[in-house]
Design an enzyme around this catalytic site. Structure first.
Site, PDB file in Angstrom:
ATOM      1  N   ASN A  89      -0.542  24.670 -10.080  1.00 47.21           N
ATOM      2  CA  ASN A  89      -1.320  23.478  -9.702  1.00 47.21           C
ATOM      3  C   ASN A  89      -0.749  22.714  -8.517  1.00 47.21           C
ATOM      4  O   ASN A  89      -1.506  22.093  -7.770  1.00 47.21           O
ATOM      5  CB  ASN A  89      -1.400  22.557 -10.938  1.00 47.21           C
ATOM      6  CG  ASN A  89      -1.807  21.148 -10.573  1.00 47.21           C
ATOM      7  OD1 ASN A  89      -2.989  20.869 -10.356  1.00 47.21           O
ATOM      8  ND2 ASN A  89      -0.837  20.246 -10.481  1.00 47.21           N
ATOM      9  N   TYR A 155      -5.830  23.396   5.221  1.00 44.75           N
ATOM     10  CA  TYR A 155      -5.906  23.231   3.759  1.00 44.75           C
ATOM     11  C   TYR A 155      -6.943  24.192   3.164  1.00 44.75           C
ATOM     12  O   TYR A 155      -6.667  24.888   2.179  1.00 44.75           O
ATOM     13  CB  TYR A 155      -6.270  21.783   3.431  1.00 44.75           C
ATOM     14  CG  TYR A 155      -6.428  21.493   1.948  1.00 44.75           C
ATOM     15  CD1 TYR A 155      -5.308  21.315   1.132  1.00 44.75           C
ATOM     16  CD2 TYR A 155      -7.687  21.397   1.357  1.00 44.75           C
ATOM     17  CE1 TYR A 155      -5.447  21.047  -0.227  1.00 44.75           C
ATOM     18  CE2 TYR A 155      -7.839  21.132   0.008  1.00 44.75           C
ATOM     19  CZ  TYR A 155      -6.714  20.950  -0.784  1.00 44.75           C
ATOM     20  OH  TYR A 155      -6.856  20.689  -2.129  1.00 44.75           O
ATOM     21  N   ALA A 156      -8.127  24.240   3.786  1.00 42.28           N
ATOM     22  CA  ALA A 156      -9.213  25.062   3.244  1.00 42.28           C
ATOM     23  C   ALA A 156      -8.830  26.543   3.224  1.00 42.28           C
ATOM     24  O   ALA A 156      -9.123  27.259   2.262  1.00 42.28           O
ATOM     25  CB  ALA A 156     -10.482  24.852   4.062  1.00 42.28           C
ATOM     26  N   SER A 158      -5.766  27.753   3.056  1.00 39.96           N
ATOM     27  CA  SER A 158      -4.756  27.977   2.009  1.00 39.96           C
ATOM     28  C   SER A 158      -5.449  28.095   0.651  1.00 39.96           C
ATOM     29  O   SER A 158      -5.085  28.930  -0.178  1.00 39.96           O
ATOM     30  CB  SER A 158      -3.698  26.856   1.998  1.00 39.96           C
ATOM     31  OG  SER A 158      -4.197  25.651   1.448  1.00 39.96           O
TER      32      SER A 158
HETATM   33  N1  NAD Z   1      -7.493  15.476  -5.908  1.00 41.65           N
HETATM   34  C1  NAD Z   1      -8.477  16.205  -5.404  1.00 41.65           C
HETATM   35  O1  NAD Z   1      -9.494  15.677  -4.943  1.00 41.65           O
HETATM   36  C2  NAD Z   1      -8.354  17.722  -5.377  1.00 41.65           C
HETATM   37  C3  NAD Z   1      -9.511  18.462  -5.045  1.00 41.65           C
HETATM   38  C4  NAD Z   1      -9.432  19.850  -5.015  1.00 41.65           C
HETATM   39  C5  NAD Z   1      -8.244  20.499  -5.317  1.00 41.65           C
HETATM   40  N2  NAD Z   1      -7.142  19.763  -5.646  1.00 41.65           N
HETATM   41  C6  NAD Z   1      -5.908  20.506  -5.931  1.00 41.65           C
HETATM   42  O2  NAD Z   1      -5.429  20.162  -7.219  1.00 41.65           O
HETATM   43  C7  NAD Z   1      -4.009  20.325  -7.275  1.00 41.65           C
HETATM   44  C8  NAD Z   1      -3.369  19.060  -7.826  1.00 41.65           C
HETATM   45  O3  NAD Z   1      -3.579  18.007  -6.903  1.00 41.65           O
HETATM   46  P1  NAD Z   1      -3.658  16.453  -7.285  1.00 41.65           P
HETATM   47  O4  NAD Z   1      -4.933  15.953  -6.721  1.00 41.65           O
HETATM   48  O5  NAD Z   1      -3.352  16.251  -8.710  1.00 41.65           O
HETATM   49  O6  NAD Z   1      -2.495  15.912  -6.334  1.00 41.65           O
HETATM   50  P2  NAD Z   1      -1.209  14.983  -6.611  1.00 41.65           P
HETATM   51  O7  NAD Z   1      -0.621  14.717  -5.276  1.00 41.65           O
HETATM   52  O8  NAD Z   1      -1.597  13.819  -7.456  1.00 41.65           O
HETATM   53  O9  NAD Z   1      -0.259  15.949  -7.454  1.00 41.65           O
HETATM   54  C9  NAD Z   1       0.346  17.079  -6.869  1.00 41.65           C
HETATM   55  C10 NAD Z   1       1.768  17.200  -7.381  1.00 41.65           C
HETATM   56  O10 NAD Z   1       2.334  18.369  -6.750  1.00 41.65           O
HETATM   57  C11 NAD Z   1       3.674  18.063  -6.409  1.00 41.65           C
HETATM   58  N3  NAD Z   1       4.140  18.901  -5.313  1.00 41.65           N
HETATM   59  C12 NAD Z   1       3.645  18.959  -4.050  1.00 41.65           C
HETATM   60  N4  NAD Z   1       4.396  19.776  -3.300  1.00 41.65           N
HETATM   61  C13 NAD Z   1       5.380  20.244  -4.105  1.00 41.65           C
HETATM   62  C14 NAD Z   1       6.488  21.117  -3.904  1.00 41.65           C
HETATM   63  N5  NAD Z   1       6.743  21.674  -2.707  1.00 41.65           N
HETATM   64  N6  NAD Z   1       7.291  21.393  -4.950  1.00 41.65           N
HETATM   65  C15 NAD Z   1       7.067  20.830  -6.167  1.00 41.65           C
HETATM   66  N7  NAD Z   1       6.048  19.968  -6.421  1.00 41.65           N
HETATM   67  C16 NAD Z   1       5.217  19.688  -5.387  1.00 41.65           C
HETATM   68  C17 NAD Z   1       3.654  16.594  -5.986  1.00 41.65           C
HETATM   69  O11 NAD Z   1       4.954  16.001  -6.072  1.00 41.65           O
HETATM   70  C18 NAD Z   1       2.658  16.005  -6.990  1.00 41.65           C
HETATM   71  O12 NAD Z   1       3.318  15.492  -8.139  1.00 41.65           O
HETATM   72  C19 NAD Z   1      -3.571  20.647  -5.842  1.00 41.65           C
HETATM   73  O13 NAD Z   1      -3.368  22.034  -5.719  1.00 41.65           O
HETATM   74  C20 NAD Z   1      -4.753  20.201  -5.003  1.00 41.65           C
HETATM   75  O14 NAD Z   1      -4.838  20.894  -3.779  1.00 41.65           O
HETATM   76  C21 NAD Z   1      -7.182  18.397  -5.687  1.00 41.65           C
END
Ligand code: NAD
Length: 253
Positions: A89, A155-156, A158
């Site tokens: 995640n 981002y897209a 990845s």
């Molecule tokens: N929030 C949205 O709108 C959304 C939409 C589509 C996809 N996503 C995807 O969902 C997933 C979760 O995102 P979120 O929205 O909860 O974001 P968030 O920023 O709230 O949580 C992401 C967590 O990942 C951790 N992280 C980032 N890089 C890291 C690293 N190198 N090593 C260890 N931990 C790391 C951060 O510290 C954070 O706690 C992501 O992959 C994101 O791309 C989110």
């Protein structure tokens, strides 16, 4: 959806979707390994998991570092003895156009954080998942499925890699009884924009809500966690290689 006795690794467990997922898994009886580089927030989430009985394992790790990825798998197996569910995640975002000077810097950060890390973690976790006939859930995004916004190509791409990796690995692991699926959220109320050091949070969220949903709302992280738990559970025993969209109709805009 009981996860009693199951062992799960969730990366990015300190915030947003990962925090909601790890709390839901703990509530359903799973033994959880919480992985994040933000140790302070990780401790808060671990405390909330503790109240459900099983002692959570907290692993401070930067998933862009190969040594840390090896530590995640080793500590989980040393501590819990097996692995049933891997939730890839953790992720981050950057905004830049292909003509911006810092584009390649952003591209490398996003490929390393959002894609390469989960490839390596999956590689190391797969032998353990084969033993338990476990499963994997990867986080992609609706921007992997359709071009919705500018300045998001790194981002897209990845996340498109994540969706396709999911399908390829689902085929490789199917003979071993291991399922692999992805969840593609649309705009979700987390701190992803702040955590990436970007500004204009409110404005960006407003654009997502108004322009890129038909239900005119963003999702709560708990709603995405519900989809992740479904895919990780036996209820989804016939589902592999799928990308489940949860986007308030974002792909209809
Ligand atoms: N929030 C949205 O709108 C959304 C939409 C589509 C996809 N996503 C995807 O969902 C997933 C979760 O995102 P979120 O929205 O909860 O974001 P968030 O920023 O709230 O949580 C992401 C967590 O990942 C951790 N992280 C980032 N890089 C890291 C690293 N190198 N090593 C260890 N931990 C790391 C951060 O510290 C954070 O706690 C992501 O992959 C994101 O791309 C989110």
């Amino acid at each position: 959806m009981s996860f009693a006795g199951k062992v799960a690794i969730v990366t990015g467990a300190a915030s947003g979707i990962g925090a909601a997922t790890v709390k839901a898994l703990a509530r359903e009886g799973a033994k959880v390994a919480l992985v994040d580089m933000d140790e302070v927030k990780l401790q808060e989430v671990a405390k909330q998991c503790e109240q459900h009985g099983n002692n959570p394992l907290m692993i401070r790790a930067d998933i862009t570092q190969d040594e840390d990825i090896r530590t995640i798998v080793k500590r989980t197996i040393d501590n819990f003895g097996e692995l049933d569910v891997l939730v890839n995640n953790a992720g981050t975002t950057r905004h830049s156009s292909i003509i911006d000077e810092n584009f390649m810097e952003h591209f490398d950060v996003l490929i390393n954080t959002n894609l390469r890390s989960m490839v390596y973690l999956t590689h190391l976790a797969a032998p353990h998942l084969i033993k338990t006939k476990g499963n994997i859930v990867n986080l992609t995004s609706i921007v992997a499925l359709r071009v919705l916004l500018g300045n998001l190509s790194a981002y897209a791409v990845s996340k498109a890699g994540v969706a396709h990796f999911t399908r390829c690995v689902a085929l490789d692991l199917a003979p071993h009884g291991v399922r692999v699926n992805a969840v593609a959220p649309g705009g979700t109320k987390t701190n992803i924009i702040e955590n990436a050091g970007l500004s204009n949070v409110e404005a960006t969220m407003e654009v997502w809500r108004n322009k890129h949903t038909v239900l005119k709302k963003l999702s709560e992280p708990e709603e995405i966690a519900d989809v992740i738990l479904f895919l990780a559970s036996d209820k989804a025993r016939s589902v592999t290689g799928s990308t489940y969209v949860c986007d308030n109709g974002g792909l209809l805009t």
